[in-house]
Scaffold this motif. Structure first.
Motif, PDB file in Angstrom:
ATOM      1  N   PRO A  64      -8.782  -3.937   0.520  1.00 12.87           N
ATOM      2  CA  PRO A  64      -7.822  -3.871   1.635  1.00 12.87           C
ATOM      3  C   PRO A  64      -6.512  -3.198   1.265  1.00 12.87           C
ATOM      4  O   PRO A  64      -5.925  -2.474   2.076  1.00 12.87           O
ATOM      5  N   THR A  65      -6.031  -3.407   0.036  1.00 14.07           N
ATOM      6  CA  THR A  65      -4.767  -2.804  -0.376  1.00 14.07           C
ATOM      7  C   THR A  65      -4.890  -1.288  -0.456  1.00 14.07           C
ATOM      8  O   THR A  65      -3.977  -0.548  -0.042  1.00 14.07           O
ATOM      9  N   THR A  66      -6.003  -0.806  -0.968  1.00 16.29           N
ATOM     10  CA  THR A  66      -6.217   0.635  -1.087  1.00 16.29           C
ATOM     11  C   THR A  66      -6.173   1.308   0.273  1.00 16.29           C
ATOM     12  O   THR A  66      -5.493   2.329   0.467  1.00 16.29           O
ATOM     13  N   PHE A  67      -6.876   0.736   1.241  1.00 13.26           N
ATOM     14  CA  PHE A  67      -6.953   1.375   2.550  1.00 13.26           C
ATOM     15  C   PHE A  67      -5.674   1.161   3.369  1.00 13.26           C
ATOM     16  O   PHE A  67      -5.323   2.019   4.193  1.00 13.26           O
ATOM     17  N   LEU A  68      -4.973   0.073   3.128  1.00 14.43           N
ATOM     18  CA  LEU A  68      -3.668  -0.101   3.768  1.00 14.43           C
ATOM     19  C   LEU A  68      -2.706   0.965   3.268  1.00 14.43           C
ATOM     20  O   LEU A  68      -1.948   1.561   4.053  1.00 14.43           O
ATOM     21  N   TYR A  69      -2.750   1.220   1.973  1.00 15.42           N
ATOM     22  CA  TYR A  69      -1.875   2.258   1.419  1.00 15.42           C
ATOM     23  C   TYR A  69      -2.240   3.635   1.964  1.00 15.42           C
ATOM     24  O   TYR A  69      -1.350   4.468   2.229  1.00 15.42           O
ATOM     25  N   LEU A  70      -3.521   3.909   2.158  1.00 10.72           N
ATOM     26  CA  LEU A  70      -3.933   5.196   2.713  1.00 10.72           C
ATOM     27  C   LEU A  70      -3.394   5.386   4.137  1.00 10.72           C
ATOM     28  O   LEU A  70      -3.006   6.499   4.523  1.00 10.72           O
ATOM     29  N   ILE A  71      -3.367   4.307   4.917  1.00 12.43           N
ATOM     30  CA  ILE A  71      -2.808   4.386   6.269  1.00 12.43           C
ATOM     31  C   ILE A  71      -1.315   4.689   6.199  1.00 12.43           C
ATOM     32  O   ILE A  71      -0.786   5.535   6.937  1.00 12.43           O
ATOM     33  N   GLN A  87       5.836  12.921  -4.007  1.00 12.05           N
ATOM     34  CA  GLN A  87       4.493  13.410  -4.280  1.00 12.05           C
ATOM     35  C   GLN A  87       3.956  12.842  -5.594  1.00 12.05           C
ATOM     36  O   GLN A  87       2.790  12.435  -5.675  1.00 12.05           O
ATOM     37  N   SER A  88       4.792  12.823  -6.616  1.00  9.43           N
ATOM     38  CA  SER A  88       4.355  12.330  -7.931  1.00  9.43           C
ATOM     39  C   SER A  88       4.054  10.840  -7.910  1.00  9.43           C
ATOM     40  O   SER A  88       2.982  10.397  -8.351  1.00  9.43           O
ATOM     41  N   TYR A  89       4.979  10.060  -7.378  1.00 11.12           N
ATOM     42  CA  TYR A  89       4.809   8.607  -7.406  1.00 11.12           C
ATOM     43  C   TYR A  89       3.773   8.118  -6.394  1.00 11.12           C
ATOM     44  O   TYR A  89       3.135   7.082  -6.626  1.00 11.12           O
ATOM     45  N   SER A  90       3.569   8.845  -5.321  1.00 10.98           N
ATOM     46  CA  SER A  90       2.527   8.460  -4.365  1.00 10.98           C
ATOM     47  C   SER A  90       1.149   8.566  -5.012  1.00 10.98           C
ATOM     48  O   SER A  90       0.311   7.663  -4.886  1.00 10.98           O
ATOM     49  N   ARG A  91       0.925   9.656  -5.710  1.00 13.93           N
ATOM     50  CA  ARG A  91      -0.370   9.841  -6.386  1.00 13.93           C
ATOM     51  C   ARG A  91      -0.544   8.838  -7.518  1.00 13.93           C
ATOM     52  O   ARG A  91      -1.647   8.306  -7.714  1.00 13.93           O
ATOM     53  N   THR A  92       0.523   8.580  -8.258  1.00  9.13           N
ATOM     54  CA  THR A  92       0.438   7.623  -9.366  1.00  9.13           C
ATOM     55  C   THR A  92       0.163   6.214  -8.846  1.00  9.13           C
ATOM     56  O   THR A  92      -0.648   5.475  -9.424  1.00  9.13           O
ATOM     57  N   LEU A  93       0.829   5.848  -7.757  1.00 10.51           N
ATOM     58  CA  LEU A  93       0.601   4.526  -7.174  1.00 10.51           C
ATOM     59  C   LEU A  93      -0.827   4.399  -6.654  1.00 10.51           C
ATOM     60  O   LEU A  93      -1.486   3.379  -6.879  1.00 10.51           O
ATOM     61  N   TYR A  94      -1.311   5.424  -6.003  1.00 13.03           N
ATOM     62  CA  TYR A  94      -2.666   5.386  -5.461  1.00 13.03           C
ATOM     63  C   TYR A  94      -3.700   5.274  -6.578  1.00 13.03           C
ATOM     64  O   TYR A  94      -4.734   4.614  -6.418  1.00 13.03           O
ATOM     65  N   ALA A  95      -3.421   5.904  -7.728  1.00 18.25           N
ATOM     66  CA  ALA A  95      -4.356   5.838  -8.856  1.00 18.25           C
ATOM     67  C   ALA A  95      -4.587   4.397  -9.307  1.00 18.25           C
ATOM     68  O   ALA A  95      -5.675   4.056  -9.785  1.00 18.25           O
ATOM     69  N   ASN A  96      -3.584   3.538  -9.135  1.00 20.95           N
ATOM     70  CA  ASN A  96      -3.749   2.128  -9.497  1.00 20.95           C
ATOM     71  C   ASN A  96      -4.694   1.399  -8.555  1.00 20.95           C
ATOM     72  O   ASN A  96      -5.235   0.343  -8.904  1.00 20.95           O
ATOM     73  N   PHE A  97      -4.876   1.928  -7.358  1.00 21.27           N
ATOM     74  CA  PHE A  97      -5.724   1.283  -6.354  1.00 21.27           C
ATOM     75  C   PHE A  97      -7.142   1.860  -6.319  1.00 21.27           C
ATOM     76  O   PHE A  97      -7.954   1.454  -5.491  1.00 21.27           O
ATOM     77  N   VAL A  98      -7.421   2.802  -7.198  1.00 20.15           N
ATOM     78  CA  VAL A  98      -8.744   3.452  -7.223  1.00 20.15           C
ATOM     79  C   VAL A  98      -9.648   2.719  -8.207  1.00 20.15           C
ATOM     80  O   VAL A  98      -9.271   2.532  -9.375  1.00 20.15           O
TER      81      VAL A  98
END
Length: 244
Positions: free
Chosen positions: A7-14, A124-135
Motif C-alpha cells: 500500500p505504501t508503494t502505490f500511495l507514493y506512486l499516486i 528528481q533525485s530524492y523522489s527516485r531514491t525514496l521510491y527505491a526504498n519501496f521497491v
C-alpha cells in the motif's frame, strides 16, 4: 494483488503522479505566461532555458549537503523540497493583490527560473531514491518501469487544465497558479502524514520474501512431477527391455 501487499508503494506512486504533473506544468505555464503576459523575447526566454538546468544542478548539490549535515531522511527531503516549491505558485497568486508583484515584472520570471531549478534537481533525485526504498528486491525492473510510466503519464493533465482555465477566463493563466499550489501542497501533506518510509521498506521486503517462497514451492512441485515422470516411464522402459 501487489496493491494490497504494497500500500505504501502505490500511495507514493499516486502522490508522485500529482506532483510530477505539477512540476511539468510549472515549466510550461511559466514559459507561456512570460511570452503572453510579459512579452518576453527569444533572448530572455533563452536565458530562462539556461538558468533552470544550471540551478537544478546547483540545487541538487545544496539539498544533498543539507541532507547530510542534518541527517534528514529521503521522505523528509521530498517533503521539504515540495514545500519550498509551493512558494512558486504562491508568489504567482500575489498578482491578485494588486501590489505589483506576482510575476508582473521581468525579473520575477528569472526568479521563477532560479527557484524552479533549485527545487527541480533535488526533487528528481530524492523522489527516485525514496521510491527505491519501496521497491521489492528482485522486482526493480517492473516497478521502475511503472515509476517511469507514472512520470510520463501525468504530463497531459496539467496542460489540459491550464488550457481550459485560459479559455474560460482572461485571467486563466493566473488562476493556473491556484491549481499549481494545490498540486504541491496536497502531496506535501499526504507524504508528511501518511507515508512511512520504514513501513514501506518493510512491506517491500516482506513482499519479496513471499514471492521468493512461492517460486520455491512451484520449483519443488515441478521437481516432484519430473521425478514421478522419470520413475513412471523409466520403469516401463525397463519392463519392455526385460520382456524382450
Amino acid at each position: 494483488k501487489s496493491y494490497t501487499n504494497l500500500p505504501t508503494t502505490f500511495l507514493y506512486l499516486i502522490i508522485y503522479f500529482i506532483y510530477s504533473d505539477t512540476f511539468s506544468t510549472i515549466s510550461s505555464v511559466g514559459i507561456l505566461y512570460a511570452r503572453s503576459q510579459l512579452c518576453l523575447g527569444p533572448g530572455s526566454l533563452f536565458v530562462v532555458a539556461v538558468l533552470v538546468p544550471l540551478f537544478a544542478l546547483l540545487g541538487n548539490m545544496l539539498w544533498l549537503k543539507l541532507s547530510v549535515a542534518y541527517n534528514l531522511s529521503n521522505r523528509f527531503m521530498v517533503v521539504l523540497i515540495l514545500a519550498a516549491s509551493a512558494l512558486i505558485p504562491a508568489w504567482g497568486l500575489l498578482s491578485f493583490t494588486g501590489i505589483g508583484l506576482g510575476f508582473q515584472k521581468q525579473w520575477e520570471v528569472y526568479l521563477l527560473s532560479v527557484s524552479f531549478g533549485l527545487c527541480l534537481g533535488g526533487l528528481q533525485s530524492y523522489s527516485r531514491t525514496l521510491y527505491a526504498n519501496f521497491v521489492p528486491p528482485g522486482s526493480e525492473s517492473e516497478f521502475f518501469a511503472l515509476y517511469e510510466v507514472t512520470d510520463k503519464g501525468s504530463s497531459w493533465l496539467g496542460p489540459m487544465i491550464v488550457a481550459a482555465l485560459n479559455q474560460g477566463s482572461s485571467d486563466g493563466l493566473r488562476f493556473a497558479f491556484v491549481y499549481l499550489l494545490v498540486g504541491t501542497l496536497v502531496p506535501t501533506i499526504v507524504l508528511f502524514f501518511f507515508v512511512d518510509e520504514t513501513k514501506g521498506r518493510a512491506e517491500a521486503e516482506a513482499y519479496a520474501e513471499g514471492e521468493s517462497s512461492k517460486k520455491m514451492i512451484v520449483s519443488d512441485t515441478n521437481d516432484d512431477d519430473d521425478d514421478r515422470h522419470h520413475h513412471k516411464y523409466g520403469g516401463i522402459q525397463m519392463l519392455d527391455t526385460s520382456t524382450i
